[in-house]
Design an enzyme around this catalytic site. Sequence first.
Site, PDB file in Angstrom:
ATOM      1  CE  LYS A 139      -3.678  -2.362   2.546  1.00 45.02           C
ATOM      2  NZ  LYS A 139      -4.638  -2.540   3.651  1.00 45.02           N
ATOM      3  CE1 TYR A 189      -9.202  -3.143   0.512  1.00 37.46           C
ATOM      4  CE2 TYR A 189      -8.625  -1.283  -0.866  1.00 37.46           C
ATOM      5  CZ  TYR A 189      -8.078  -2.347  -0.024  1.00 37.46           C
ATOM      6  OH  TYR A 189      -6.833  -2.420   0.598  1.00 37.46           O
ATOM      7  CG  ASN A 229      -3.397  -2.757   7.038  1.00 40.30           C
ATOM      8  OD1 ASN A 229      -3.171  -2.539   5.852  1.00 40.30           O
ATOM      9  ND2 ASN A 229      -4.414  -3.467   7.356  1.00 40.30           N
ATOM     10  CG  HIS A 267      -5.006  -6.666  -0.330  1.00 39.37           C
ATOM     11  ND1 HIS A 267      -6.314  -6.750   0.242  1.00 39.37           N
ATOM     12  CD2 HIS A 267      -5.135  -7.617  -1.397  1.00 39.37           C
ATOM     13  CE1 HIS A 267      -6.926  -7.487  -0.394  1.00 39.37           C
ATOM     14  NE2 HIS A 267      -6.313  -8.116  -1.187  1.00 39.37           N
ATOM     15  CD  GLU A 307      -8.533  -9.550  -3.723  1.00 42.00           C
ATOM     16  OE1 GLU A 307      -7.406 -10.056  -3.368  1.00 42.00           O
ATOM     17  OE2 GLU A 307      -9.162  -9.276  -2.768  1.00 42.00           O
TER      18      GLU A 307
END
Length: 137
Positions: free
Chosen positions: A10, A50, A117, A120, A131
């Site tokens: 990310k 998402y 965080n 993913h 995905e």
Amino acid sequence: MTERTLVLIKPDGVERGLTGEILRRVEAKGYVITRLTKLDAAPDQLAAHYSEHEGKPFYQPLVDFMLSGPVVAAVVEGDEVIKGFRSLAGQTDPTTAAPGTIRGDLGRDWGVKVQKNLVHGSDSVESAEREISIWFG
Ligand code: DAT
Ligand code: MG
């Protein structure tokens, strides 16, 4: 069973210069990186990626965060890699993610509405295939 999973580093991971450290852990575990690219995520990619979180309070902060800088996308392969990468990543909340994990060792709370965080990882074979097509076509 040999599987593939979609890993995203990310914007916080890229911005903090942790791309190499995160990919090192993936390779050190024995998994194989078969596709790798750095890109600016598009809003439609994030809406698809998402979609399960649409309507949740952290949804818009999450999308805005993912648009805030480049991400690194990877396809990672190996037996049981879906579960295995999520184990490497650690629990969602970086404050309490176990030490030894990517989120536990490298992440923290930054006082914002979305948990930044670092990574993913797909959560099932179906999610992984969906995905991978979103990020790699
Ligand atoms: P994971 O990334 O561990 O699969 P998830 O799919 O439940 O977690 O959520 C997607 C991302 O959204 C997550 O990585 C960080 C953010 N997020 C999840 N729950 C949150 C919460 N309660 N508050 C803030 N951000 C959250
Ligand atoms: Mg998830």
